[in-house]
Design a protein around this motif. Structure first.
Motif, PDB file in Angstrom:
ATOM      1  N   VAL A 275       0.837  -1.201   0.000  1.00 18.98           N
ATOM      2  CA  VAL A 275       0.000   0.000   0.000  1.00 18.98           C
ATOM      3  C   VAL A 275       0.874   1.253   0.000  1.00 18.98           C
ATOM      4  O   VAL A 275       0.601   2.230  -0.715  1.00 18.98           O
ATOM      5  N   LEU A 276       1.933   1.235   0.793  1.00 17.18           N
ATOM      6  CA  LEU A 276       2.843   2.377   0.857  1.00 17.18           C
ATOM      7  C   LEU A 276       3.488   2.636  -0.504  1.00 17.18           C
ATOM      8  O   LEU A 276       3.549   3.789  -0.973  1.00 17.18           O
ATOM      9  N   ALA A 277       3.957   1.575  -1.153  1.00 15.38           N
ATOM     10  CA  ALA A 277       4.562   1.733  -2.479  1.00 15.38           C
ATOM     11  C   ALA A 277       3.543   2.265  -3.483  1.00 15.38           C
ATOM     12  O   ALA A 277       3.867   3.095  -4.338  1.00 15.38           O
ATOM     13  N   SER A 278       2.285   1.821  -3.374  1.00 17.97           N
ATOM     14  CA  SER A 278       1.237   2.289  -4.283  1.00 17.97           C
ATOM     15  C   SER A 278       0.960   3.776  -4.075  1.00 17.97           C
ATOM     16  O   SER A 278       0.758   4.518  -5.038  1.00 17.97           O
ATOM     17  N   ARG A 279       0.969   4.214  -2.817  1.00 16.17           N
ATOM     18  CA  ARG A 279       0.761   5.644  -2.547  1.00 16.17           C
ATOM     19  C   ARG A 279       1.918   6.478  -3.070  1.00 16.17           C
ATOM     20  O   ARG A 279       1.713   7.578  -3.607  1.00 16.17           O
ATOM     21  N   LEU A 280       3.123   5.958  -2.930  1.00 17.63           N
ATOM     22  CA  LEU A 280       4.283   6.689  -3.454  1.00 17.63           C
ATOM     23  C   LEU A 280       4.225   6.765  -4.974  1.00 17.63           C
ATOM     24  O   LEU A 280       4.535   7.812  -5.560  1.00 17.63           O
ATOM     25  N   ALA A 281       3.843   5.662  -5.615  1.00 23.10           N
ATOM     26  CA  ALA A 281       3.716   5.667  -7.072  1.00 23.10           C
ATOM     27  C   ALA A 281       2.654   6.661  -7.518  1.00 23.10           C
ATOM     28  O   ALA A 281       2.823   7.385  -8.496  1.00 23.10           O
ATOM     29  N   GLU A 282       1.541   6.720  -6.768  1.00 22.25           N
ATOM     30  CA  GLU A 282       0.475   7.677  -7.090  1.00 22.25           C
ATOM     31  C   GLU A 282       0.960   9.109  -6.900  1.00 22.25           C
ATOM     32  O   GLU A 282       0.643   9.999  -7.692  1.00 22.25           O
ATOM     33  N   ARG A 283       1.744   9.341  -5.857  1.00 19.26           N
ATOM     34  CA  ARG A 283       2.296  10.682  -5.623  1.00 19.26           C
ATOM     35  C   ARG A 283       3.203  11.102  -6.772  1.00 19.26           C
ATOM     36  O   ARG A 283       3.155  12.239  -7.240  1.00 19.26           O
ATOM     37  N   GLU A 284       4.014  10.160  -7.244  1.00 18.03           N
ATOM     38  CA  GLU A 284       4.902  10.459  -8.373  1.00 18.03           C
ATOM     39  C   GLU A 284       4.103  10.735  -9.639  1.00 18.03           C
ATOM     40  O   GLU A 284       4.417  11.646 -10.402  1.00 18.03           O
ATOM     41  N   ARG A 285       3.036   9.938  -9.863  1.00 23.98           N
ATOM     42  CA  ARG A 285       2.190  10.169 -11.039  1.00 23.98           C
ATOM     43  C   ARG A 285       1.519  11.538 -10.969  1.00 23.98           C
ATOM     44  O   ARG A 285       1.442  12.264 -11.965  1.00 23.98           O
ATOM     45  N   ALA A 286       1.021  11.891  -9.772  1.00 25.14           N
ATOM     46  CA  ALA A 286       0.346  13.183  -9.615  1.00 25.14           C
ATOM     47  C   ALA A 286       1.309  14.333  -9.875  1.00 25.14           C
ATOM     48  O   ALA A 286       0.954  15.328 -10.519  1.00 25.14           O
ATOM     49  N   ALA A 287       2.530  14.203  -9.371  1.00 25.87           N
ATOM     50  CA  ALA A 287       3.532  15.253  -9.581  1.00 25.87           C
ATOM     51  C   ALA A 287       3.878  15.369 -11.063  1.00 25.87           C
ATOM     52  O   ALA A 287       4.025  16.473 -11.604  1.00 25.87           O
TER      53      ALA A 287
END
Length: 373
Positions: A275-287
């Protein structure tokens, strides 16, 4: 059919053949991850290749029918055959154009689904549970499995936050349209005067990060263990099985993930890190999307987290999706809340395909203009 489309279809047909050969190799079973990837790709390519082969057969049949037009005895029969084959050929070409439109590379991934109560206090928390029930029923109907990883229960049986995992074929494609703010208009159970209140729940749909997609530095993640609490923990007050993963604790980048799904601390730890990795990936996509928006000086409306995407009007038994236009944007609330999201998803998918086709036609028109110039 243009030469570009024909060439692309030939490439996909060749890839389909290679995938079929690879799946037929017994040695492939030794690599479950690669076997699963090839199986997904086979399912993705099957509709395209099936239509492509039908197109080729129709072309041959049409050529044969046209040859018969020169025969006086067969001309009338052949003319009807030519018209029928030509009509079906046009339909197949149109279907192939749609299937060749760009697809989301995350469509086949599993999903981390997060629901957070917004404006409306206890009523928003109650609606979050209603939405969770809706998604659970929708997932079951779509052949998916929804499993709650963590839930912060509130008064009256609501939940201020729910984190769940949705697994199965093309889970992200089934749920990606749910991202955004969901607004409910209804009379709360606690309302004594019968007044309609408006509450909101924010839904996040994160494609589950694949192994190696995000590199987590162990030095940046703190792992805490504690006893499971609430309905999400099967070993309540008996073992320290629940896990809290904190990314860069105490910094502006901090992300906190809690998983208390089962008795196994090891499994909860593994799931919390996913879940943590998925949130980080989403943060990178959003940026990345934000940088792209700034570059092209335009907004991507349906991608905005703060955007109100849907209203659930209980007094009128109506669900309105604000990304659609006309009567097609309204659906029966009782059906949707019972898990009948498929018509909503179909309408949104159709709308996206139409916009993509218009954009593609516009780009082809521009290229034609440049060529003429």
């Amino acid at each position: 059919m243009s030469a570009v489309v024909s060439h692309r279809l030939e490439e996909l047909a060749a890839e389909f053949g290679m995938v079929e050969r690879a799946l037929g190799d017994p040695a492939m079973l030794a690599d479950p991850r690669e076997y699963a990837r090839l199986t997904r790709r086979h399912r993705e390519l099957t509709p395209v290749v099936t239509l492509y082969r039908e197109h080729a057969g129709l072309g041959q049949d049409l050529a044969g029918a046209r040859e018969l037009l020169t025969d006086p005895d067969m001309r009338e029969l052949a003319q009807g055959e030519v018209e029928a084959l030509s009509a079906r050929l046009a339909e197949v070409e149109a279907e192939l154009e749609v299937l060749l439109l760009p697809t989301d590379p995350d469509d086949a991934k599993d999903v981390i689904l997060e629901l957070r109560a917004g404006a409306g206090g206890a009523e928003a928390a109650l609606f979050a549970v209603d939405l969770l029930r809706m998604y659970t029923r929708y997932a079951e109907g779509a052949g998916l499995k929804l499993n709650v990883l963590d839930a912060a229960e509130s008064d009256l049986g609501g939940a201020s936050k729910v984190v769940a995992e949705v697994t199965g074929d093309f889970a992200f494609r089934a749920l990606k349209w749910e991202r955004g703010v969901h607004r409910v208009q209804r009379v709360p159970a606690t309302e004594s005067q019968g007044r309609i209140h408006t509450s909101t729940v924010t839904v996040a749909v994160l494609p589950e990060a694949e192994q190696g997609e995000v590199q987590l530095d162990p030095a940046e993640v703190r792992i805490d263990v504690f006893r499971s609490q609430g309905a999400g923990g099967q070993g309540v007050n008996t073992t320290d099985s629940a896990v809290r993963a904190v990314y860069r604790p105490g910094t502006p980048d901090e992300i906190v993930v809690v998983c208390q799904d089962g008795r196994s601390q090891i499994k909860n730890r593994e799931k919390a890190l996913v879940v943590l990795a998925s949130r980080l990936a989403e943060r990178e996509r959003a940026a990345r999307e934000e940088r792209e928006r700034e570059t092209r000086a335009s907004q991507v409306g349906s991608g905005e987290r703060s955007e109100k995407i849907r209203t659930y009007n209980y007094p009128q038994n109506r669900v309105t999706d604000h990304r659609l236009e006309g009567e097609v944007k309204n659906f029966a609330l009782d059906s949707v809340m019972a898990g009948g999201l498929a018509p909503v998803v179909a309408a949104l998918s159709r709308d996206e395909r139409e916009r993509q086709l218009l954009e593609m036609q516009g780009e082809e028109g521009e290229r034609g203009s440049y060529g003429a110039a």
